[in-house]
Scaffold this active site. Structure first.
Site, PDB file in Angstrom:
ATOM      1  N   SER A 410       0.090   7.178 -10.347  1.00 19.81           N
ATOM      2  CA  SER A 410       0.763   6.527  -9.225  1.00 19.81           C
ATOM      3  C   SER A 410       2.269   6.488  -9.411  1.00 19.81           C
ATOM      4  O   SER A 410       2.984   6.061  -8.520  1.00 19.81           O
ATOM      5  CB  SER A 410       0.203   5.126  -9.009  1.00 19.81           C
ATOM      6  OG  SER A 410       0.227   4.405 -10.202  1.00 19.81           O
ATOM      7  N   HIS A 431      -2.571  11.350  -5.335  1.00 17.17           N
ATOM      8  CA  HIS A 431      -2.565   9.907  -5.552  1.00 17.17           C
ATOM      9  C   HIS A 431      -3.418   9.221  -4.492  1.00 17.17           C
ATOM     10  O   HIS A 431      -3.025   9.141  -3.332  1.00 17.17           O
ATOM     11  CB  HIS A 431      -1.108   9.412  -5.523  1.00 17.17           C
ATOM     12  CG  HIS A 431      -0.972   7.942  -5.730  1.00 17.17           C
ATOM     13  ND1 HIS A 431       0.098   7.221  -5.255  1.00 17.17           N
ATOM     14  CD2 HIS A 431      -1.766   7.049  -6.372  1.00 17.17           C
ATOM     15  CE1 HIS A 431      -0.060   5.951  -5.595  1.00 17.17           C
ATOM     16  NE2 HIS A 431      -1.176   5.827  -6.257  1.00 17.17           N
ATOM     17  N   GLU A 443      -1.614  10.529  -1.118  1.00 11.62           N
ATOM     18  CA  GLU A 443      -0.221  10.916  -1.351  1.00 11.62           C
ATOM     19  C   GLU A 443      -0.238  12.105  -2.312  1.00 11.62           C
ATOM     20  O   GLU A 443      -0.476  11.938  -3.507  1.00 11.62           O
ATOM     21  CB  GLU A 443       0.514   9.710  -1.959  1.00 11.62           C
ATOM     22  CG  GLU A 443       2.017   9.800  -1.943  1.00 11.62           C
ATOM     23  CD  GLU A 443       2.659   8.562  -2.585  1.00 11.62           C
ATOM     24  OE1 GLU A 443       2.061   7.962  -3.508  1.00 11.62           O
ATOM     25  OE2 GLU A 443       3.761   8.192  -2.161  1.00 11.62           O
ATOM     26  N   ASN A 481       4.892   3.476  -3.554  1.00  9.81           N
ATOM     27  CA  ASN A 481       5.134   2.444  -4.564  1.00  9.81           C
ATOM     28  C   ASN A 481       6.616   2.258  -4.850  1.00  9.81           C
ATOM     29  O   ASN A 481       7.053   1.170  -5.219  1.00  9.81           O
ATOM     30  CB  ASN A 481       4.392   2.788  -5.861  1.00  9.81           C
ATOM     31  CG  ASN A 481       2.903   2.520  -5.728  1.00  9.81           C
ATOM     32  OD1 ASN A 481       2.460   1.895  -4.761  1.00  9.81           O
ATOM     33  ND2 ASN A 481       2.113   3.015  -6.664  1.00  9.81           N
TER      34      ASN A 481
END
Ligand code: 3HC
Length: 694
Positions: A410, A431, A443, A481
């Site tokens: 991540s 991801h 992702e 993130n």
């Protein structure tokens, strides 16, 4: 050439819509259909007419690209065509394959009968565009299915398979071949002299419905709608179908359609519709680049993530080999997968057959050798660079040539992971978001050297397994993130300055977020946040402020839901305010000499979401995101951002990039350099431009 082909097959006229990609009801199609219907009605030899779609589908709805343009005003309008079909003295039949959606299904509902092939699906998905079925869908569907089913279908926009549509009375017969089946149905109906009552004249299922049915629906749908207005207006229209004469019901629906059409939510949802499709288009990769075939998948790590990813592939019918070197962990992982499927079966969202089929596609193993022939391997092991590099070096030697080597990291660098192999072009990030079998976002992350073929393959694969893929560049935290830390970070600064957890969460959920940031922390576990923040500490420049509130809560044993106290106190499932939390927060304010003050909800809203936009702009600037709308797609599908707000970047542009820029300057003064605006935001703000000029 006309967009609608006209042929006569004995006494049946066949009108075939040929308007790729989805035979939408554009001006050309409406004109072609109008001419075809008139011609069939004027030909004495023709006794019935069949409307079908050429290519892979029936009509998928109004042409969304024509909305708001002059073309949408070209006559005949959809309603003119519907009137011709519904009042036709000759039998009219819609022959459905692929999907009959929105205006396409509404057109079919004005035919005297509908036939469909077994693989077809029908639905009224207008709600997903912030509108309602404005061509009689809310008035005619309940007359066939009854009110409860119509409310469910139209407020959710779901597509239902032909067999279900047949059971509900939306479709009159299932046929093997769409064209010959429809023509045969027409001939049989003519021969038997069967008469069909127009759907709009069938009132049995809408008579005598108690008002309480709608009151109840408003409660249930309202909860799910999270601020979307269209679902509630749809219920009003279905109620009107039950309480008003047909013509008035139709007029009511038309009026409500216009109201929704003018709404901000319609603009945001249409932006999102195109954003999702745009995200699959990667500039710089030629259309000639073909994806590799993904007919088998290997997953490394049978933890929560690995198991969830395995389910995604198995659900799509792709065999999965699930590896864990530890037999116990493997058994536990398979057990969790089985349990999750079991929950779906008990809730009725999956059949036992489907569960058995999916489970049979997952092969557990403790041996790396079993992975070698798979088309893709996705590593979902420990989030540590040394571990990943070791695994990738091993995969490099093991996997067949042409296999895609993917990591579910991540935030770690894909370039560095790829450097452990002799085939970095085949290495990519995939991801998934937790729970992987539920969350829609995939992702995909490219390194500087990921090959175009690998990129195209994982983008296609994402769609094939029912995900919404977005391509990101490999900067720390990628698209989603990387932005998230500014959202949660700002929430904590707001707490220090005087806001309360309750206010912040209330504002966020009122805005439409699935969950407020404080509740999210409590759910995820604050001890986890502390560990991850320690891990990232090195990348935080000196002089940058990080609020210690989360650390202080953890020191006080407040880990979140798992210890029954975090930002809130939990009694069973009940979430309660806790004065001890406020003491800790106020203590931090005091410690840093911050004067607490009251915040308006508007201020909290802007402060929460502006940092997302600022960081998103930097991602466009440094190439982490290809375009602003990709960021919107990522945040809607991975972080619970309300789709009816269009995504953070869409919201930011509507809010004002100049204001976001000013807020970033303020945040920079308060918190440190990384909170300041980038060059792109500065330019757009100063020039009064938007993302399309990025
Ligand atoms: N109008 C114009 N273009 C449309 C369209 C529509 N209704 N539906 C899809 N398209 C375009 C897409 O933008 C895409 O274009 P692109 O290739 O340039 O990106 C192309 O068709 C293919 O679409 P998908 O990538 O989505 O293809 P899929 O095969 O995955 O899905 C589909 C096909 C199920 C039809 C899906 O496109 C879909 O759900 N479309 C929307 C259907 C819809 O919302 N209909 C209601 C319209 S509003 C209406 O009818 C109002 C009425 O009530 C008055």
């Amino acid at each position: 050439m006309s967009a609608v082909a006209y042929e006569v097959d004995g006494e049946v006229a066949v009108l075939t819509v040929n308007y790729p990609p989805v035979n939408a009801l554009s001006a050309a199609v409406r004109t072609g259909l109008g001419e075809g219907i008139e011609r069939a009605l004027a030909d004495d030899a023709v006794k019935a007419l069949v409307i079908l779609g050429g290519g892979k589908t029936f009509i998928a709805g109004a042409d969304i690209t024509e909305f708001g343009t002059d073309k949408s005003q070209v006559k005949p309008a959809l309603k003119d065509l519907q009137k011709m079909l519904e009042t036709s003295p000759k039998l009219t039949i819609a022959a459905i394959h692929g999907t009959a959606l929105g205006g396409g299904l509404e057109l079919a509902l004005t035919c005297h009968a509908r036939v469909a092939v077994a693989s077809a699906k029908v639905g009224l998905p207008e709600v997903n565009l912030g509108i309602l079925p404005g061509a009689g869908g809310t008035q005619r569907l309940p007359r066939l299915t009854g009110v409860d089913v119509a409310i469910d279908l139209i407020t959710s926009g779901k597509h239902i398979p032909a067999a279900k549509a047949r059971e509900l009375g939306v479709v009159d017969a299932i046929v093997d071949d769409v064209r010959s089946g429809a023509v045969a149905f027409a001939r049989e109906s003519l021969a038997s002299g069967k008469s069909f009552v127009a759907v709009i004249d069938r009132n049995e299922k809408i008579n005598g419905i108690e008002p309480s049915v709608f009151a109840e629906a408003r409660k249930t749908v309202g909860k799910k709608a999270r601020g979307k207005i269209a679902p509630m207006v749809i219920i009003d229209c279905i109620e009107a179908a039950c309480t008003l004469p047909a013509a008035e019901g139709l007029a009511f629906e038309a009026e409500k359609f216009q109201e929704l059409y003018a709404s901000d939510q319609r603009g945001a949802l249409m932006h999102y519709f195109f954003a999702e499709r745009q995200a699959r288009k990667i500039p710089g990769i030629s259309a000639d680049v073909q994806p590799r075939k993904i007919a088998s998948c290997a997953i490394i790590g049978a933890g929560t993530m690995g198991g969830g990813i395995a389910m995604c592939f198995a659900n799509a019918g792709i065999p999965v080999t699930l590896l864990d070197l530890n037999q116990e962990a493997l058994d536990r992982g398979i057990g969790v997968v089985r349990k999750n499927y079991g929950i779906s079966v008990s809730r009725g969202s999956m059949s036992q057959d489907k569960m058995d089929k999916a489970l049979s596609l997952i092969t557990p193993t403790t041996s790396y050798d079993d992975l070698a022939q798979c088309d893709i391997v996705i590593e979902a092991a420990l989030e540590r660079m040394d571990v990943k590099k070791e695994i990738f070096a091993r995969l490099d030697k093991l996997m067949k040539p042409g296999a895609i080597l993917a990591t579910n990291t991540s935030y770690l660098s894909i370039d560095e992971i790829a450097s452990a192999t002799s085939r970095p072009g085949d290495v990519v990030g995939c991801h998934f978001f937790s729970p992987a079998n539920v969350m829609k976002l995939l992702e995909n992350v490219r390194s500087a050297v990921t090959s175009p073929e690998t990129i195209v393959t994982v983008m296609e694969m994402g769609k094939a397994i029912g995900k919404v893929p977005v391509l990101a560049g490999s900067t720390e935290g990628f698209i989603g993130n990387r932005m998230l830390q500014y959202y949660t970070g700002e929430a904590e600064f707001l707490l220090e300055q005087g806001a309360t957890p309750e206010q912040i969460d209330r504002v966020a959920t009122k805005f439409g977020m699935a969950m407020g940031p404080m509740s999210m922390r409590d759910l995820a576990g604050m001890d986890m946040a502390v560990v991850s923040r320690k891990g990232r500490a090195a990348s935080i420049p000196a002089g940058e402020r990080v609020s210690p509130i989360v650390e202080r809560l953890v020191e006080a044993g407040r880990f979140g839901q798992k210890t029954n106290k975090g930002f809130y106190r939990y009694e069973g499932r009940e979430k309660l305010s806790d004065p001890e939390t406020m003491e800790i927060i106020e203590g931090v304010s005091k410690e840093f000499g911050i004067t607490r003050r009251e915040f308006t909800d508007e201020e909290v809203e802007a402060r929460l979401f502006a940092p997302l936009v600022n960081e998103g702009a930097k991602e466009i600037e440094d190439g982490t995101a290809i375009r602003a709308s990709d960021i919107d797609v990522a945040w809607v599908n991975g972080y619970g951002f309300p789709v009816h707000r269009g995504g953070p970047m869409y919201w930011g542009e509507k809010y004002g990039l100049d204001k976001i820029y000013q807020m970033a300057l303020d945040a920079e003064k308060r918190n440190g350099p990384r909170w300041g605006p980038g060059k792109l935001l500065e330019r757009l703000a100063k020039e009064g431009k938007g993302w399309k000029d990025a």
